[in-house]
Scaffold this active site. Structure first.
Site, PDB file in Angstrom:
ATOM      1  N   GLN A  71     -13.852   4.068  80.170  1.00 59.65           N
ATOM      2  CA  GLN A  71     -12.852   5.133  80.081  1.00 59.65           C
ATOM      3  C   GLN A  71     -13.256   6.001  78.889  1.00 59.65           C
ATOM      4  O   GLN A  71     -12.888   5.719  77.747  1.00 59.65           O
ATOM      5  CB  GLN A  71     -11.443   4.564  79.897  1.00 59.65           C
ATOM      6  N   GLY A  76      -4.485   7.180  79.289  1.00 61.48           N
ATOM      7  CA  GLY A  76      -3.430   6.321  79.788  1.00 61.48           C
ATOM      8  C   GLY A  76      -3.922   5.146  80.609  1.00 61.48           C
ATOM      9  O   GLY A  76      -5.075   5.084  81.041  1.00 61.48           O
ATOM     10  N   THR A  77      -2.984   4.205  80.848  1.00 62.42           N
ATOM     11  CA  THR A  77      -3.333   2.966  81.549  1.00 62.42           C
ATOM     12  C   THR A  77      -3.675   3.200  83.013  1.00 62.42           C
ATOM     13  O   THR A  77      -4.556   2.539  83.570  1.00 62.42           O
ATOM     14  CB  THR A  77      -2.175   1.968  81.432  1.00 62.42           C
ATOM     15  N   ASP A 100      -5.232  -6.932  74.839  1.00 63.28           N
ATOM     16  CA  ASP A 100      -4.522  -7.229  73.592  1.00 63.28           C
ATOM     17  C   ASP A 100      -3.289  -8.101  73.822  1.00 63.28           C
ATOM     18  O   ASP A 100      -2.417  -8.184  72.956  1.00 63.28           O
ATOM     19  CB  ASP A 100      -4.128  -5.935  72.874  1.00 63.28           C
ATOM     20  N   HIS A 359     -22.137 -39.462  44.019  1.00 63.39           N
ATOM     21  CA  HIS A 359     -21.797 -38.464  43.001  1.00 63.39           C
ATOM     22  C   HIS A 359     -22.911 -37.442  42.816  1.00 63.39           C
ATOM     23  O   HIS A 359     -24.085 -37.792  42.715  1.00 63.39           O
ATOM     24  CB  HIS A 359     -21.566 -39.104  41.614  1.00 63.39           C
ATOM     25  N   ASN A 373     -29.100 -46.879  47.770  1.00 62.08           N
ATOM     26  CA  ASN A 373     -28.160 -46.352  46.777  1.00 62.08           C
ATOM     27  C   ASN A 373     -28.800 -45.159  46.083  1.00 62.08           C
ATOM     28  O   ASN A 373     -29.879 -45.275  45.496  1.00 62.08           O
ATOM     29  CB  ASN A 373     -27.805 -47.413  45.736  1.00 62.08           C
ATOM     30  N   SER A 401     -29.968 -42.824  38.454  1.00 63.13           N
ATOM     31  CA  SER A 401     -29.379 -41.512  38.191  1.00 63.13           C
ATOM     32  C   SER A 401     -30.413 -40.528  37.657  1.00 63.13           C
ATOM     33  O   SER A 401     -31.405 -40.910  37.036  1.00 63.13           O
ATOM     34  CB  SER A 401     -28.245 -41.649  37.174  1.00 63.13           C
TER      35      SER A 401
END
Length: 453
Positions: A71, A76-77, A100, A359, A373, A401
């Site tokens: 369109q 318009g619709t 929508d 951690h 580990n 660590s």
């Protein structure tokens, strides 16, 4: 059956460069919801009428079963539906939907289609407590629809009518084409209204039938960000109600967002403010802490995901423990009973059965065996600025660590890596790996003292 979805509007009140029908509800464009519902009716032809932002809309929803009509000018619709006519099968009825209006149930549309069989003209109507602003359905003494009257044209008695027109119709296509050609734009907007087709159908002697949705919200449309937010909350409450009905425990049904598909087993518990995106599966006895985001993931039975965890594209085995504040990125695979703790990030890596990184760790592009580990502060150094490399850690390894593993590197079974070690060479099975360091103690050292101003 033909289905036409009108998606050409500008959506000025949205105040956005994005075409209105592409604004999301539950993570998907409004138009995508309407298309998904339309597909459940198995139409022979599915046509989307585009206009404003046509290329964006096409790109967002294009699929082999969808045809597009354009369109070019918003008139318009009725004018919009006219653009779809060349793509329709004139021997089949046509159902007109709106891009929508995303929450109409398939069962409601099927009810309308069934009512309009044998060449009838069907209108989806709804009865509102406050019909102000909507076109009223006017019926005669026998209950037959005689016309639709707009608010501004209604008499005082007609304004009392609570049944309104939703704009969703089903009608014989050949006659629809004729009626659309007869529409006039003699109104303040200079537009061709689809609602005016009803009077033409009545004049032609067509029986007008109606159907109503089970819920008023099924016919709500979006013209503003406020209405978009309202529909989002309605949709999310519907999702929450369905989860509760399936036995899921929700700490607060008003504080969960599902933006995709969420499948839950038995005795799943979800705390507040959790967001689920894409395709998520939670097996039996999974517990999700507060403020988690989970996207495109599968979570094994008995797993506990603690607060503020982000999971994206990951697979978790049974009885894993994740978080709090953990991040699992795409390609993360955790075997049963693995632990990933606070401020640990895992990307494109496999963590074996019972292995733990509890951690402050980064694990990327790695294969970690069982019962490993990973100490706090461990980093797999997987990137040299141009290429990614993998780290392989075999079963029963203890990583101390503050360890850096410079990929590509292989750590054998049963290895112990001392704290603070940088591993840049392969490590054989069963050894202690460490970087020799000398600790020195100096006497007589005095720390600097701040001077008082």
């Amino acid at each position: 059956m033909n289905i036409v979805i009108l998606a050409a509007g500008t959506g000025k009140r949205m105040r956005s460069a994005l075409p209105k029908v592409l604004h999301p509800v539950a993570g998907r464009p409004l138009l995508s919801h309407v298309i998904a519902t339309a597909r459940t009716l198995q139409p022979s032809r599915l046509v989307v009428v585009v206009g404003h932002g046509a290329e964006q809309v096409r790109a967002a929803v294009a699929a082999p079963d969808i045809q597009f009509a354009v369109q070019a000018e918003q008139l318009g619709t009725g004018h919009a539906v006219r653009q779809a006519l060349p793509l329709l099968d004139p021997a089949q009825p046509t159902l007109v939907l709106y891009g929508d209006v995303p929450l109409t149930r398939a069962s409601t549309l099927q009810r309308l289609v069934d009512a309009a069989r044998d060449g009838r003209y069907g209108i989806l109507t709804v009865t509102l407590d406050d019909p102000t602003g909507y076109g009223r359905i006017v019926r005669d003494a026998s209950g037959f629809v005689t016309r639709i009257v707009e608010q501004k044209d209604a008499t005082p008695d007609e304004l009392k009518i609570a049944e309104i027109n939703t704009g969703i119709i089903v009608t014989p296509t050949a006659q629809l084409a004729m009626w659309l050609g007869a529409l006039k734009n003699e109104n303040a907007q200079g537009e061709y209204y689809l609602t005016d087709v009803v009077e033409l159908a009545i004049e032609a002697g067509f029986e007008i039938v109606t159907a109503q949705p089970d819920e008023e919200w099924e016919t709500l449309g979006v013209n503003s960000k406020a209405q978009l937010a309202e529909l989002e909350r309605i949709h999310q409450r519907n999702v929450a109600d369905a989860l509760l009905a399936d036995g899921v425990t929700l700490a607060d049904p008003a504080r969960i967002d599902v933006r995709g598909t969420l499948r839950c087993g038995r005795d799943v518990s979800i705390d507040v403010n959790c967001v689920f995106e894409g395709d998520v599966t939670l097996a039996d006895n999974v517990t999700i802490g507060a403020n988690c985001v989970i996207r495109n993931a599968s979570v094994g039975a008995g797993t506990r995901i603690d607060a503020f965890t982000h999971i994206d594209g990951a697979e978790l085995g049974a009885h894993t423990v994740i978080g709090p504040y953990a991040r699992l990125r795409p390609g993360a695979q955790l075997a049963d009973e693995a632990h990933v703790g606070n401020f640990v990030e895992v990307k494109n890596a496999v963590i074996g059965h019972g292995s733990k990184a509890n951690h402050l760790t980064y694990i990327g592009d790695a294969d970690i065996g069982a019962r490993v580990n990973i100490g706090a502060g461990t980093i797999t150094c997987n990137y040299d600025g141009a290429n990614k490399f993998r780290t392989v850690i075999e079963d029963d390894v203890f990583v101390g660590s503050d360890t850096q593993l410079v990929a590509p590197v292989h750590v054998g079974r049963g290895v112990t890596i001392a704290a603070g070690t940088t591993v840049w060479k392969d490590v054989a099975d069963g050894v202690l790996a460490l970087n020799e360091k000398t600790q020195t103690a100096k006497s007589g050292y005095v720390r600097p003292v701040k001077k008082k101003s």
